[in-house]
Design a protein around this motif. Structure first.
Motif, mmCIF file in Angstrom:
data_model
loop_
_atom_site.group_PDB
_atom_site.id
_atom_site.type_symbol
_atom_site.label_atom_id
_atom_site.label_comp_id
_atom_site.label_asym_id
_atom_site.label_seq_id
_atom_site.Cartn_x
_atom_site.Cartn_y
_atom_site.Cartn_z
ATOM 1 N N TRP A 52 11.210 22.965 43.918
ATOM 2 C CA TRP A 52 12.423 22.394 43.322
ATOM 3 C C TRP A 52 12.501 20.894 43.578
ATOM 4 C CZ3 TRP A 52 15.537 26.941 45.800
ATOM 5 C CH2 TRP A 52 15.375 28.082 45.002
ATOM 6 N N ILE A 53 11.728 20.425 44.560
ATOM 7 C CA ILE A 53 11.635 18.983 44.818
ATOM 8 C C ILE A 53 10.164 18.616 45.000
ATOM 9 C CG2 ILE A 53 13.910 18.744 45.879
ATOM 10 C CD1 ILE A 53 12.441 18.701 48.635
ATOM 11 N N ASN A 54 9.905 17.338 44.842
ATOM 12 C CA ASN A 54 8.582 16.792 45.135
ATOM 13 C C ASN A 54 8.757 15.700 46.193
ATOM 14 O OD1 ASN A 54 5.656 16.336 44.551
ATOM 15 N ND2 ASN A 54 6.441 14.310 44.004
ATOM 16 N N ILE A 55 7.873 15.663 47.178
ATOM 17 C CA ILE A 55 7.890 14.643 48.221
ATOM 18 C C ILE A 55 6.587 13.865 48.133
ATOM 19 C CG2 ILE A 55 8.070 14.185 50.695
ATOM 20 C CD1 ILE A 55 9.504 16.885 50.996
ATOM 21 N N ASP A 56 6.677 12.556 47.849
ATOM 22 C CA ASP A 56 5.454 11.767 47.687
ATOM 23 C C ASP A 56 4.945 11.278 49.044
ATOM 24 O OD1 ASP A 56 6.917 9.514 48.467
ATOM 25 O OD2 ASP A 56 7.183 8.784 46.422
ATOM 26 N N LEU A 57 3.876 10.494 49.017
ATOM 27 C CA LEU A 57 3.239 10.046 50.255
ATOM 28 C C LEU A 57 4.137 9.140 51.089
ATOM 29 C CD1 LEU A 57 -0.365 9.332 48.905
ATOM 30 C CD2 LEU A 57 0.413 11.319 50.219
ATOM 31 N N ASP A 58 5.118 8.522 50.452
ATOM 32 C CA ASP A 58 6.048 7.651 51.181
ATOM 33 C C ASP A 58 7.326 8.385 51.588
ATOM 34 O OD1 ASP A 58 4.411 5.372 50.987
ATOM 35 O OD2 ASP A 58 5.081 5.061 48.925
ATOM 36 N N ASN A 60 9.436 9.889 49.735
ATOM 37 C CA ASN A 60 10.515 9.850 48.752
ATOM 38 C C ASN A 60 10.684 11.230 48.120
ATOM 39 O OD1 ASN A 60 11.107 6.944 48.836
ATOM 40 N ND2 ASN A 60 9.033 6.719 48.000
ATOM 41 N N VAL A 61 11.936 11.618 47.960
ATOM 42 C CA VAL A 61 12.246 12.945 47.389
ATOM 43 C C VAL A 61 12.663 12.795 45.926
ATOM 44 C CG1 VAL A 61 13.644 15.026 47.619
ATOM 45 C CG2 VAL A 61 13.042 13.699 49.660
ATOM 46 N N SER A 62 12.119 13.639 45.074
ATOM 47 C CA SER A 62 12.529 13.666 43.662
ATOM 48 C C SER A 62 12.665 15.109 43.216
ATOM 49 C CB SER A 62 11.516 12.932 42.784
ATOM 50 O OG SER A 62 10.231 13.532 42.887
ATOM 51 N N VAL A 63 13.518 15.326 42.233
ATOM 52 C CA VAL A 63 13.765 16.673 41.721
ATOM 53 C C VAL A 63 12.728 16.998 40.641
ATOM 54 C CG1 VAL A 63 15.437 18.186 40.570
ATOM 55 C CG2 VAL A 63 16.218 16.464 42.208
ATOM 56 N N THR A 64 12.114 18.167 40.742
ATOM 57 C CA THR A 64 11.108 18.587 39.771
ATOM 58 C C THR A 64 11.785 19.170 38.522
ATOM 59 O OG1 THR A 64 10.979 20.828 40.657
ATOM 60 C CG2 THR A 64 9.545 19.156 41.661
ATOM 61 N N SER A 65 10.957 19.523 37.530
ATOM 62 C CA SER A 65 11.501 20.136 36.311
ATOM 63 C C SER A 65 12.169 21.472 36.627
ATOM 64 C CB SER A 65 10.397 20.329 35.272
ATOM 65 O OG SER A 65 9.346 21.137 35.790
ATOM 66 N N LYS A 66 11.599 22.234 37.562
ATOM 67 C CA LYS A 66 12.218 23.502 37.959
ATOM 68 C C LYS A 66 13.535 23.254 38.682
ATOM 69 C CE LYS A 66 9.866 27.104 39.106
ATOM 70 N NZ LYS A 66 8.989 28.103 39.788
ATOM 71 N N GLY A 67 13.558 22.198 39.487
ATOM 72 C CA GLY A 67 14.801 21.841 40.161
ATOM 73 C C GLY A 67 15.864 21.420 39.180
ATOM 74 N N ASN A 68 15.449 20.738 38.124
ATOM 75 C CA ASN A 68 16.403 20.315 37.088
ATOM 76 C C ASN A 68 17.040 21.503 36.378
ATOM 77 O OD1 ASN A 68 16.858 17.476 36.869
ATOM 78 N ND2 ASN A 68 14.683 17.239 36.364
ATOM 79 N N GLU A 69 16.300 22.608 36.254
ATOM 80 C CA GLU A 69 16.881 23.819 35.657
ATOM 81 C C GLU A 69 18.100 24.266 36.458
ATOM 82 O OE1 GLU A 69 14.219 27.069 34.691
ATOM 83 O OE2 GLU A 69 12.528 25.674 34.592
ATOM 84 N N ILE A 70 18.031 24.100 37.771
ATOM 85 C CA ILE A 70 19.137 24.486 38.647
ATOM 86 C C ILE A 70 20.286 23.488 38.517
ATOM 87 C CG2 ILE A 70 19.821 24.853 41.049
ATOM 88 C CD1 ILE A 70 16.828 25.600 41.552
ATOM 89 N N VAL A 71 19.956 22.202 38.565
ATOM 90 C CA VAL A 71 20.974 21.157 38.465
ATOM 91 C C VAL A 71 21.730 21.252 37.153
ATOM 92 C CG1 VAL A 71 21.355 18.664 38.361
ATOM 93 C CG2 VAL A 71 19.703 19.596 39.991
ATOM 94 N N CYS A 72 21.022 21.655 36.085
ATOM 95 C CA CYS A 72 21.636 21.723 34.749
ATOM 96 C C CYS A 72 22.473 22.981 34.532
ATOM 97 C CB CYS A 72 20.565 21.620 33.672
ATOM 98 S SG CYS A 72 19.776 19.993 33.596
ATOM 99 N N GLY A 73 22.519 23.859 35.527
ATOM 100 C CA GLY A 73 23.362 25.043 35.399
ATOM 101 C C GLY A 73 24.817 24.657 35.200
ATOM 102 N N LYS A 74 25.521 25.392 34.356
ATOM 103 C CA LYS A 74 26.913 25.050 34.053
ATOM 104 C C LYS A 74 27.807 25.152 35.275
ATOM 105 C CE LYS A 74 27.264 28.092 30.780
ATOM 106 N NZ LYS A 74 27.824 28.938 29.683
ATOM 107 N N ASN A 75 27.453 26.034 36.187
ATOM 108 C CA ASN A 75 28.242 26.232 37.402
ATOM 109 C C ASN A 75 27.332 26.793 38.493
ATOM 110 O OD1 ASN A 75 28.021 29.081 36.790
ATOM 111 N ND2 ASN A 75 29.661 28.758 35.298
ATOM 112 N N MET A 76 27.887 27.008 39.665
ATOM 113 C CA MET A 76 27.080 27.479 40.793
ATOM 114 C C MET A 76 26.529 28.874 40.539
ATOM 115 S SD MET A 76 29.248 26.001 44.058
ATOM 116 C CE MET A 76 27.913 26.220 45.219
ATOM 117 N N ARG A 77 27.287 29.702 39.813
ATOM 118 C CA ARG A 77 26.811 31.049 39.507
ATOM 119 C C ARG A 77 25.559 31.011 38.644
ATOM 120 N NH1 ARG A 77 29.650 34.068 34.801
ATOM 121 N NH2 ARG A 77 28.257 32.556 33.808
ATOM 122 N N ASP A 78 25.604 30.210 37.563
ATOM 123 C CA ASP A 78 24.448 30.123 36.673
ATOM 124 C C ASP A 78 23.255 29.501 37.379
ATOM 125 O OD1 ASP A 78 26.027 31.237 34.749
ATOM 126 O OD2 ASP A 78 26.165 29.460 33.472
#
Length: 283
Positions: A52-58, A60-78
């Motif tokens: 759900w996240i990617n951590i680079d060599l430095d 730094n944390v970034s949200v992956t495409s799978k993580g974005n599926e979660i963030v884009c949920g309409k609410n916590m249930r979805d």
């Protein structure tokens, strides 16, 4: 990995936080002694292991495409439903292979923390279209199929039968096949608006318009034989679906006999249009 509602909700909040606030893993651990009542190291571990996240060599944390599926949920249930989907696909826990048995049949074998996740995601009692589709997708996967067209056709027939029975009796029938595919019937209704005698209904559906072929299991027929009221709803699906209600006595002529040491398990039955029209009930 533990299925924990608290951890999964914390991860949801963490993913939203990362989307809005660029941060390094070291900074996150130092800034937060607790993150939504969960240790930040555990949140990072779960989010990274689930991709759900990617951590680079430095760091730094970034949200992956799978993580974005979660963030884009309409609410916590979805969002929780998406998380459960990802976890099942990734971990393939032993209990997930029971999902094809039906909701109640499989839930009783889920660990308590998994059951709680499903309750929080409102996947336990609802018959909403998205809930039924969620269970059907994983039922197909547990049977080794990525897409089950016949299941989709069958569900459409069941939905039509539920609507038909509500209009016929004025009462809400039980959608039994969602809860268990071992019951031997799909819908539990009643005989009429004034007679509450249980009526068990086995629903079959086809997209053919020239004849009707369906398969019947030994269990379905055994329940039919033992039931006082039992009938078959045969749906021909088209722009204007056509229902043929057939008595179990008509189907009985097509049931094979056990002989010697042999016992039948499934039977294929085909009705031509003439047979369907002759034997159709007018309920």
């Amino acid at each position: 990995m533990t299925f924990s509602v608290g951890i999964l909700y914390s991860v949801q909040e963490f993913l939203k936080f990362v989307k809005e606030t660029p941060i390094k893993t070291t900074e996150f651990v130092l800034v937060f002694q607790k993150f939504k009542a969960t240790s930040p190291s555990l949140v990072l571990e779960v989010a990274e292991s689930c991709n759900w996240i990617n951590i680079d060599l430095d760091s730094n944390v970034s949200v992956t495409s799978k993580g974005n599926e979660i963030v884009c949920g309409k609410n916590m249930r979805d969002a929780l439903r998406v998380q459960l989907k990802h976890l099942i696909e990734m971990l393939k826990p032993s209990w997930s292979y029971l999902i094809h048995r039906g909701r109640k049949e499989s839930l009783q074998y889920f660990p308590p923390d998994v059951q709680q996740c499903f309750k929080e995601a409102e996947l336990v009692d609802s018959y909403e279209d998205d809930v039924v589709k969620w269970w059907d997708i994983f039922a197909s996967v547990s049977r080794g199929k990525q897409q089950d067209t016949q299941l989709e056709i069958g569900r459409r027939g069941e939905e039509l039968s539920l609507e038909y029975e509500i209009n016929r009796t004025g009462k809400q029938p039980l959608w039994q096949s969602i809860e268990s595919n071992l019951a031997g019937f799909d819908i539990l209704s009643c005989t009429s608006s004034t007679d509450t005698t249980p009526l068990r209904i086995e629903v079959k559906a086809t997209t053919s318009t020239s004849s009707f072929t369906f398969y019947l299991t030994r269990n379905e027929w055994s329940v039919a034989e033992k039931s006082y009221q039992y009938c078959f709803h045969l749906w021909m699906l088209s722009d204007k679906p056509e229902l043929y209600i057939i008595d179990k006595s008509v189907v009985a002529y097509h049931i094979p006999c056990n002989q010697g040491g042999g016992a039948w398990e499934n039977v294929k039955i085909t009705f031509d249009m003439e047979t369907l029209n002759i034997n159709k009930r007018n309920d």
